[in-house]
Every structure is written in C-alpha cells, then in structure tokens.
Write an enzyme that holds these catalytic residues in place. Structure first.
Site, PDB file in Angstrom:
ATOM      1  N   ASP A 189       0.954  -1.294  -0.165  1.00 37.87           N
ATOM      2  CA  ASP A 189      -0.135  -0.127   0.067  1.00 37.87           C
ATOM      3  C   ASP A 189       0.871   1.290   0.125  1.00 37.87           C
ATOM      4  OD1 ASP A 189      -2.657   1.039   0.220  1.00 37.87           O
ATOM      5  OD2 ASP A 189      -1.815   2.028   2.217  1.00 37.87           O
ATOM      6  N   GLU A 235       0.737   6.602  -6.384  1.00 40.85           N
ATOM      7  CA  GLU A 235      -0.248   7.563  -6.535  1.00 40.85           C
ATOM      8  C   GLU A 235      -0.876   7.283  -7.763  1.00 40.85           C
ATOM      9  OE1 GLU A 235      -1.772  10.058  -5.647  1.00 40.85           O
ATOM     10  OE2 GLU A 235      -1.010  10.230  -3.476  1.00 40.85           O
TER      11      GLU A 235
END
Length: 520
Positions: A200, A260
């Site tokens: 993550d 991102e």
C-alpha cells in the site's frame, strides 16, 4: 514463462473481504465466506486473488488502520480461517496475494501508544514528530484525505504526521527498527505460504528530511501525485530493494506496489528498478484517461514504450477507491472495456463484481460508512443469487452496505451464455490458450475515429483486437472469422462491439490493416 513468473500469465482478482461473502450472519463478509466461493473464482479462470486488509483493526478506514499486522480481526475470522483459505486456494491452483500496509498504523497500535507516551520513549522516533512552526503545523503538507497532514498531540506539544486520516499516523521508515519490524511482518505471512504482497502507498514511505513546504499552484494547493517533498523521495527505492530481497527469498512470490494514481510515467517506470524493486508497480492510468480511442491509444503506446526492457506491464479498470467501471464508462461499454483489459500486454487486475457489470449503489446518508465519503458506492456486497440478501449473507442478516440491482447476480449470469460473466470467463480462457495474449508484443494499428485497434504478435500467432468505443455501427469489413466478439460477430463492427480476429499469414495481416486504414 516459468512457475516463478506465474503473475505474468493470468488475471489477479481483487477481493474486498467485507463485501464478498458473509458466512456468520453479521452482515459483513469474512474469510470463510471467501473460502466458500473459491470454486467460483477457479471456474472464472483467474490466476490469483488479492485480499484487501483483514488484520486486527478498529476499522476506522476499513482495515487500513492496523493494530496488529499478524492477527486476523475477529470481524473476518481467525488465523486458522486464513490458513484454511490459503490451503483451499492452493489446492485449486489459485494464488493468494495480501495487502501489506507499511506507511502507517492505527492510532491505537501499541507502537504508537508508546511513541506518544513521552518524548523520551524509546519508540518515539518510530513515528514522525515535529515541533510547531509559527504557532501552527510544522509545514504545509496536506493529507490525502483532506486538511493538514499534521495533528497536534497535547501530551508533548508536538505534531505527528499522518498522510491519511489523523487516526493513521505515519511510521518513520528512516528508523532501522521500524524497517526490521515490518520485515518481520512480511516474513510471518511468507512463512505461512502467501504468494506475494500488494504494498500500500509505497511512494509515501519516505519524506523529505528537511520537511520543506510544498510549492503551491495558482489555487494555493498542490497535486499529491506531483508533490516534491511529501512522497517519492530518492531513498524510497532502496527500501523497495529491501522488500524485494525478502520476497525473493521465497521462490515464486510477487511484489505488487500501489503508487499515486496519476504518477507521471518516468516515475512509475522507475519503481521497477533494475528488476530489483517492484515486480508490478500498479498502473492506474486507465481509470483516468479519457475513454476515447485516440487518448487510450496514445497512453497505451506511451506506457508500453516507457517501461524498461525487463519490466512487465499491468492494467486496472476498477478499484475499491473510485466509482465502478460500469458507472464511469456506461453499461454499453463494459464489454469493450473488459476485452481491452484482458487483451493488452501485461497483467490485468479485475475488481470483484466488475465481471457482472455491477454499478455504483446510491448510499443514503444515514447508511454511509466511509470516513472519506464517496467510496461506499463501489464497495457494496457481491450479488450471488436473486434470493434474500442476494446470497451475500443469511436472510435474517442486514448487509453492512445496501445491495444493488437484484437482477445482476452470479447465478443468473452463469446460466446465460451471452452474459457479461461468461464473456469474462471466455476472455480469461483465451488468455490462457493463446501465446499472443499472454506474451505477445503490442502494436498499435491505425483505425477510424472512435475505434481502438492493436495487434498482439507472437512467433506462433498474431491477433487483431478491434474495439468500437462509439454507439454507431461502423462499416469496417474485417476479413477472417473472429476468434471472439462481444456481440454478434457480423462483418460490420456493431455499436460498442469488441472483436478479436486471428491473423494467420502476412498477407492476411496486410489485408486487415489495409481495410482499417481505408476506413479512416
């Protein structure tokens, strides 16, 4: 391809555990519920399942706020339930990828409790603490969830950093003991036999050591994906090499990484390293590229060419963080979108329920659960049947989120040869059976306005994929019998039709390309 590169062969299926299947009647999906539906995933033809977090957590961000990285939250079952799921998945030839959340913990984690207890606590520097600046936060950094990325802790008069919710303080990955502790977490699950991790928010692991303000744009803000100091720091790549070294110590495992969403291609490609960092830095660009043939062709070609020679592409069209594919693109384009996803060069990631064409479910304000707002609509329960509670949970239970259209369900579509579900299954079958789709090169093909066309070429075969992104029938005579069509397979390209055609000879290739070029 070898067994060690299984992640290049087929699709990864993203399971959101809260919403897949509830086995105990509390209205929330769980690990035994997933285990009970492994036969479905095997039948569908995916290679692996990726599980969103099921670790012990107060669930303020639905599992991404963790208090124990090596325990199963009772909401989802037990560690024994996980071991059973893993064994049953492996028995069916399915791999299991876990979410690994290294950037932050829950504010209730024992590590943070010790860190905030005193400025002199040995674990103080496990998190990122700074003195106020000018009577306010240390700098102008913003949280992804909105607002300042700093929260003042009255106990010591310092601010702690949280790139996400205030209840998710960032770990200090410059501290060697933090790295060692998180490495132990990885080894814990690898020793149990998991097949890899989806890491993550890997680009947030390191922050600027000087904590400089981000340059503001004309609107007085900045785009997180382009932030200069808050993420994507050079030392991050070294941390990823450490994670890769650990993963490589267990043969046949994969390291997938979330970066991102709109990271520029050079930065995205950099996360592969020299084949010593991430196997698959997740490519989210199809979620944001305009759904127009020219825009898609331009991005797909640019991405394919931007990758290092050793890198393997990957593609995503659905996510637990944004609207459903069928909602974003429209129901008519779902078949075309799935054909695109499964015929591009690289590993496709399929979000649960997108194989059914699930759409966003309106959530009344009193039933909203997401602290960020807006993501609940894409996380609603999986509809298995047309029966009570769509077969997601027992009839007497109340699903944690409202259900969608009861006519859209697995049982109905499995029985319908022309359904979206059976198209998905057929596409996954073609990937397994055709070397051009598994390993072939990607070559763009000129086509009329509104049509996306490309060739997948392999020494053994060549395939042409033609996708009509418009609502009009196009008079494009494509020679040869289609291998698969999303619609009727007539000689005309129907509205919203996708088609895969086998190109058997060089002459045939020229004939097809000539027909497309002439139609322009």
């Amino acid at each position: 391809m070898t067994a060690a590169t299984w992640w290049k062969h087929g699709a990864i299926y993203h399971v959101y555990p809260r919403s897949f299947a509830d086995s105990d009647g509390d209205g929330v999906g769980d690990l035994p519920g997933i285990t009970a539906h492994l036969d479905y995933l095997s039948w569908l033809g995916v290679e692996a399942i990726w599980l969103s977090p099921f670790y012990r957590s107060p669930q303020r961000d639905f599992g991404y706020d963790i208090t124990d990285h090596t325990e199963v939250d009772p909401l989802f079952g037990t560690l024994a339930d996980f071991d059973h799921l893993l064994a049953e998945a492996h028995r069916r030839g399915l791999r299991v990828i876990l979410d690994f959340v290294p950037n932050h913990t829950s504010i209730d984690h024992p590590w943070f409790a010790a860190s905030r207890a005193s400025a002199d606590d040995p674990m103080r520097d496990w998190y990122i603490w700074r003195d106020p600046a000018g009577g306010g936060p240390p700098n102008n950094w913003r949280a992804v969830t909105g607002g300042p990325a700093w929260t003042l802790d009255p106990r010591t008069g310092q601010y702690y950093l949280h790139s996400f919710l205030p209840e998710q303080p960032d770990l200090n990955w410059r501290h060697p003991e933090v790295r060692q502790a998180m490495h132990r977490v990885m080894r814990f699950w690898l020793e149990r036999g998991v097949d890899g991790f989806r890491v993550d928010m890997v680009d947030y692991l390191l922050k600027d050591e000087r904590f400089r303000d981000e340059p503001l744009d004309g609107d007085g803000g900045y785009e997180p994906a382009l932030a200069r100091y808050q993420l994507n720091q050079p030392g991050t790549l070294g941390l990823l090499r450490e994670l890769r070294d650990i993963t490589d110590g267990y043969p046949g495992r994969v390291l997938v990484g979330e970066v991102e969403y709109r990271l520029p291609l050079p930065r995205l490609a950099g996360y592969y390293g020299r084949d010593d960092m991430l196997h698959l830095p997740i490519n989210f660009w199809l979620l944001f590229t305009p759904w127009q043939a020219d825009d898609l062709q331009a991005f797909i070609t640019a991405y394919d060419r931007a990758l290092p020679a050793h890198a393997w592409p990957n593609w995503v069209l659905g996510s637990h963080d944004i609207s459903r594919m069928a909602t974003r693109l429209g129901r008519d384009q779902v078949r075309v979108a799935l054909m695109l996803l499964f015929t591009l060069r690289g590993t496709p990631v399929l979000y649960y329920g997108d194989e059914l064409g699930m759409i966003d479910v309106p959530i009344p304000p009193h039933q909203a659960r997401d602290p960020w707002e807006g993501r609940d609509c894409a996380r609603t329960p999986m509809p298995w049947t047309a029966g009570p509670n769509a077969g997601f949970c027992p009839p007497a239970a109340r699903p944690w989120l409202p259900l969608g259209d009861p006519s859209v369900n697995v049982a109905a579509q499995a029985a319908d040869p022309g359904s979206l579900l059976n198209l998905t299954r057929a596409l996954l079958g073609l990937r397994r059976g055709h070397a051009a789709l598994r390993d072939g090169s990607y070559q763009p093909v000129p086509a009329p306005d509104g049509v996306l066309a490309y060739r997948r070429a392999h020494p053994d075969e060549e395939l042409l994929i033609t996708l009509n992104l418009t609502g009009s029938a196009l008079d494009i005579p494509i020679p040869g019998k289609p291998l698969l069509s999303t619609h009727s397979g007539s000689r005309l390209l129907l509205p919203h039709e996708g088609r895969i055609t086998v190109l058997r000879t060089a002459g045939h290739v020229s004939e097809v390309e000539q027909a497309l070029a002439t139609a322009r």
